[in-house]
Design a protein around this motif. Structure first.
Motif, PDB file in Angstrom:
ATOM      1  N   SER A 119      13.775  -0.594 -29.729  1.00 41.98           N
ATOM      2  CA  SER A 119      13.213  -0.903 -28.413  1.00 41.98           C
ATOM      3  C   SER A 119      13.991  -0.251 -27.275  1.00 41.98           C
ATOM      4  O   SER A 119      13.463  -0.087 -26.170  1.00 41.98           O
ATOM      5  N   SER A 120      15.236   0.133 -27.556  1.00 39.43           N
ATOM      6  CA  SER A 120      16.054   0.758 -26.508  1.00 39.43           C
ATOM      7  C   SER A 120      16.025   2.286 -26.579  1.00 39.43           C
ATOM      8  O   SER A 120      16.636   2.955 -25.742  1.00 39.43           O
ATOM      9  N   GLU A 121      15.312   2.835 -27.560  1.00 37.35           N
ATOM     10  CA  GLU A 121      15.288   4.279 -27.744  1.00 37.35           C
ATOM     11  C   GLU A 121      14.747   5.005 -26.518  1.00 37.35           C
ATOM     12  O   GLU A 121      15.273   6.041 -26.112  1.00 37.35           O
ATOM     13  N   GLY A 122      13.679   4.469 -25.943  1.00 44.88           N
ATOM     14  CA  GLY A 122      13.072   5.125 -24.791  1.00 44.88           C
ATOM     15  C   GLY A 122      14.028   5.248 -23.619  1.00 44.88           C
ATOM     16  O   GLY A 122      14.114   6.298 -22.976  1.00 44.88           O
ATOM     17  N   GLU A 123      14.760   4.167 -23.359  1.00 48.09           N
ATOM     18  CA  GLU A 123      15.723   4.195 -22.255  1.00 48.09           C
ATOM     19  C   GLU A 123      16.839   5.193 -22.541  1.00 48.09           C
ATOM     20  O   GLU A 123      17.321   5.881 -21.637  1.00 48.09           O
ATOM     21  N   GLY A 124      17.240   5.254 -23.804  1.00 55.46           N
ATOM     22  CA  GLY A 124      18.271   6.226 -24.171  1.00 55.46           C
ATOM     23  C   GLY A 124      17.817   7.647 -23.934  1.00 55.46           C
ATOM     24  O   GLY A 124      18.566   8.493 -23.425  1.00 55.46           O
ATOM     25  N   ARG A 125      16.584   7.943 -24.290  1.00 56.39           N
ATOM     26  CA  ARG A 125      16.047   9.286 -24.079  1.00 56.39           C
ATOM     27  C   ARG A 125      15.938   9.618 -22.596  1.00 56.39           C
ATOM     28  O   ARG A 125      16.215  10.741 -22.185  1.00 56.39           O
ATOM     29  N   LYS A 126      15.541   8.627 -21.807  1.00 53.67           N
ATOM     30  CA  LYS A 126      15.454   8.857 -20.361  1.00 53.67           C
ATOM     31  C   LYS A 126      16.823   9.200 -19.789  1.00 53.67           C
ATOM     32  O   LYS A 126      16.964  10.131 -18.978  1.00 53.67           O
ATOM     33  N   GLY A 127      17.824   8.429 -20.204  1.00 53.03           N
ATOM     34  CA  GLY A 127      19.174   8.673 -19.698  1.00 53.03           C
ATOM     35  C   GLY A 127      19.684  10.054 -20.057  1.00 53.03           C
ATOM     36  O   GLY A 127      20.289  10.750 -19.234  1.00 53.03           O
ATOM     37  N   LEU A 128      19.446  10.472 -21.296  1.00 55.33           N
ATOM     38  CA  LEU A 128      19.882  11.796 -21.725  1.00 55.33           C
ATOM     39  C   LEU A 128      19.138  12.888 -20.960  1.00 55.33           C
ATOM     40  O   LEU A 128      19.742  13.899 -20.559  1.00 55.33           O
ATOM     41  N   THR A 129      17.846  12.701 -20.750  1.00 52.37           N
ATOM     42  CA  THR A 129      17.061  13.711 -20.033  1.00 52.37           C
ATOM     43  C   THR A 129      17.558  13.873 -18.606  1.00 52.37           C
ATOM     44  O   THR A 129      17.678  14.994 -18.092  1.00 52.37           O
ATOM     45  N   GLU A 130      17.876  12.763 -17.957  1.00 52.43           N
ATOM     46  CA  GLU A 130      18.416  12.848 -16.594  1.00 52.43           C
ATOM     47  C   GLU A 130      19.757  13.574 -16.585  1.00 52.43           C
ATOM     48  O   GLU A 130      20.024  14.404 -15.702  1.00 52.43           O
ATOM     49  N   LEU A 131      20.602  13.281 -17.570  1.00 50.79           N
ATOM     50  CA  LEU A 131      21.905  13.933 -17.644  1.00 50.79           C
ATOM     51  C   LEU A 131      21.774  15.444 -17.729  1.00 50.79           C
ATOM     52  O   LEU A 131      22.443  16.187 -17.017  1.00 50.79           O
ATOM     53  N   PHE A 132      20.912  15.895 -18.639  1.00 49.44           N
ATOM     54  CA  PHE A 132      20.804  17.328 -18.890  1.00 49.44           C
ATOM     55  C   PHE A 132      19.980  18.069 -17.843  1.00 49.44           C
ATOM     56  O   PHE A 132      20.260  19.239 -17.556  1.00 49.44           O
ATOM     57  N   THR A 133      18.963  17.423 -17.302  1.00 45.62           N
ATOM     58  CA  THR A 133      18.065  18.124 -16.383  1.00 45.62           C
ATOM     59  C   THR A 133      18.326  17.829 -14.914  1.00 45.62           C
ATOM     60  O   THR A 133      17.907  18.595 -14.042  1.00 45.62           O
ATOM     61  N   GLY A 134      18.990  16.715 -14.640  1.00 48.72           N
ATOM     62  CA  GLY A 134      19.212  16.338 -13.249  1.00 48.72           C
ATOM     63  C   GLY A 134      18.010  15.658 -12.616  1.00 48.72           C
ATOM     64  O   GLY A 134      18.045  15.304 -11.438  1.00 48.72           O
ATOM     65  N   ILE A 135      16.940  15.462 -13.382  1.00 48.14           N
ATOM     66  CA  ILE A 135      15.745  14.792 -12.859  1.00 48.14           C
ATOM     67  C   ILE A 135      15.937  13.277 -12.954  1.00 48.14           C
ATOM     68  O   ILE A 135      16.209  12.766 -14.040  1.00 48.14           O
ATOM     69  N   PRO A 136      15.819  12.558 -11.847  1.00 43.90           N
ATOM     70  CA  PRO A 136      15.999  11.099 -11.887  1.00 43.90           C
ATOM     71  C   PRO A 136      15.051  10.448 -12.899  1.00 43.90           C
ATOM     72  O   PRO A 136      13.912  10.898 -13.072  1.00 43.90           O
ATOM     73  N   GLU A 137      15.525   9.407 -13.566  1.00 47.09           N
ATOM     74  CA  GLU A 137      14.731   8.749 -14.601  1.00 47.09           C
ATOM     75  C   GLU A 137      13.346   8.335 -14.112  1.00 47.09           C
ATOM     76  O   GLU A 137      12.357   8.448 -14.837  1.00 47.09           O
ATOM     77  N   GLU A 138      13.289   7.838 -12.874  1.00 47.82           N
ATOM     78  CA  GLU A 138      12.011   7.331 -12.371  1.00 47.82           C
ATOM     79  C   GLU A 138      10.977   8.447 -12.145  1.00 47.82           C
ATOM     80  O   GLU A 138       9.786   8.168 -11.996  1.00 47.82           O
ATOM     81  N   GLN A 139      11.439   9.695 -12.147  1.00 51.69           N
ATOM     82  CA  GLN A 139      10.513  10.818 -11.956  1.00 51.69           C
ATOM     83  C   GLN A 139      10.073  11.455 -13.276  1.00 51.69           C
ATOM     84  O   GLN A 139       9.249  12.361 -13.295  1.00 51.69           O
ATOM     85  N   LEU A 140      10.622  10.994 -14.379  1.00 48.32           N
ATOM     86  CA  LEU A 140      10.268  11.551 -15.677  1.00 48.32           C
ATOM     87  C   LEU A 140       8.946  10.961 -16.159  1.00 48.32           C
ATOM     88  O   LEU A 140       8.693   9.771 -15.999  1.00 48.32           O
ATOM     89  N   ASP A 141       8.116  11.813 -16.767  1.00 41.83           N
ATOM     90  CA  ASP A 141       6.882  11.293 -17.343  1.00 41.83           C
ATOM     91  C   ASP A 141       7.053  11.151 -18.859  1.00 41.83           C
ATOM     92  O   ASP A 141       8.090  11.506 -19.423  1.00 41.83           O
ATOM     93  N   GLU A 142       6.038  10.653 -19.519  1.00 41.19           N
ATOM     94  CA  GLU A 142       6.121  10.376 -20.950  1.00 41.19           C
ATOM     95  C   GLU A 142       6.391  11.646 -21.747  1.00 41.19           C
ATOM     96  O   GLU A 142       7.136  11.627 -22.734  1.00 41.19           O
ATOM     97  N   ARG A 143       5.795  12.754 -21.324  1.00 37.94           N
ATOM     98  CA  ARG A 143       6.002  14.021 -22.039  1.00 37.94           C
ATOM     99  C   ARG A 143       7.449  14.475 -21.920  1.00 37.94           C
ATOM    100  O   ARG A 143       8.036  14.975 -22.887  1.00 37.94           O
ATOM    101  N   ASP A 144       8.047  14.309 -20.758  1.00 39.52           N
ATOM    102  CA  ASP A 144       9.465  14.652 -20.572  1.00 39.52           C
ATOM    103  C   ASP A 144      10.337  13.864 -21.548  1.00 39.52           C
ATOM    104  O   ASP A 144      11.223  14.410 -22.205  1.00 39.52           O
ATOM    105  N   VAL A 145      10.061  12.571 -21.609  1.00 40.37           N
ATOM    106  CA  VAL A 145      10.886  11.684 -22.434  1.00 40.37           C
ATOM    107  C   VAL A 145      10.703  11.989 -23.917  1.00 40.37           C
ATOM    108  O   VAL A 145      11.673  12.019 -24.687  1.00 40.37           O
ATOM    109  N   ARG A 146       9.451  12.233 -24.335  1.00 40.67           N
ATOM    110  CA  ARG A 146       9.175  12.482 -25.745  1.00 40.67           C
ATOM    111  C   ARG A 146       9.681  13.850 -26.202  1.00 40.67           C
ATOM    112  O   ARG A 146      10.144  13.983 -27.340  1.00 40.67           O
ATOM    113  N   THR A 147       9.596  14.858 -25.369  1.00 39.16           N
ATOM    114  CA  THR A 147       9.990  16.207 -25.786  1.00 39.16           C
ATOM    115  C   THR A 147      11.450  16.506 -25.463  1.00 39.16           C
ATOM    116  O   THR A 147      12.274  16.668 -26.363  1.00 39.16           O
TER     117      THR A 147
END
Length: 209
Positions: A119-147
């Motif tokens: 259940s926490s996997e999604g949040e983990g992916r969001k956090g990693l995506t923000e770290l690497f891309t600099g895009i704030p978590e709230e601006q990420l869409d489902e495709r960003d998080v999944r890919t």
């Protein structure tokens, strides 16, 4: 601290030193200074307490992980700086990594904990995506998080396994960055070659017509 907090701290200590399978209720009692009855009273069972201890360990590590990120979002410089930070804190993260591996290997024996981790996997992916891309978590869409998030998560899990099994030969941040650069370049070149081949075939068909 009260017995509940003492038990949680004792369980985290046991989890780091022994893991799930080898930790007994008596171990937790000895590490916490509490008593056996208090485990059932506050947490219901030893496994429930260990599950909460793991979640607490993961949250503490996530809160303390503040790598010195440099470079533009999505750049190779930023990619390397994040991995430098992760590898630099491998000793602090090792108990959590080892516990994660044990959860994966014993997913049927620890179904409740597995559900909490999933259940926490999604949040983990969001956090990693923000770290690497600099895009704030709230601006990420489902495709960003999944890919993107999925890719970074798989790389992090692979790095974790390498460091746990063979730290002397595990990939470095520099090697991982160079590998990613080369792989991306090969994919781009392959895509360009395919496009050129398709264009050539089309030209040949036009000429024959």
């Amino acid at each position: 601290m009260g017995h509940r907090e003492d038990l949680l701290e004792g369980a985290k200590k046991c989890l780091a030193e022994k893991g799930f399978a080898r930790t007994t209720a008596r171990d937790i009692v000895n590490a916490s200074g509490a008593n056996l009855a208090s485990i059932g009273y506050h947490y219901g069972s030893k496994d429930a307490l260990l599950s909460q201890a793991f979640v607490s360990m993961a949250e503490e590590w996530g809160d303390s992980f503040t790598p010195d990120v440099t470079g533009e979002g999505g750049s190779l410089e930023r990619f390397r700086s994040v991995w430098d930070g992760m590898i630099g804190q491998r000793e602090q993260a090792a108990p959590m990594w080892a516990a994660s591996m044990e959860i994966a290997m014993n997913r049927d024996r620890l179904p409740e904990l597995r559900e909490r981790v999933v259940s926490s996997e999604g949040e983990g992916r969001k956090g990693l995506t923000e770290l690497f891309t600099g895009i704030p978590e709230e601006q990420l869409d489902e495709r960003d998080v999944r890919t993107l998030g999925g890719l970074y998560q798989v790389l992090a899990a692979g790095m974790m396994v390498q460091w746990l099994y063979d730290s002397e030969n595990a990939v470095t941040a520099e090697e991982l960055t160079e590998g990613m650069r080369r792989a991306a370049q090969m994919m781009v070149n392959g895509q360009d070659a395919g496009a050129e081949a398709g264009a050539g075939a089309g030209a040949g068909a036009d000429a024959s017509a």
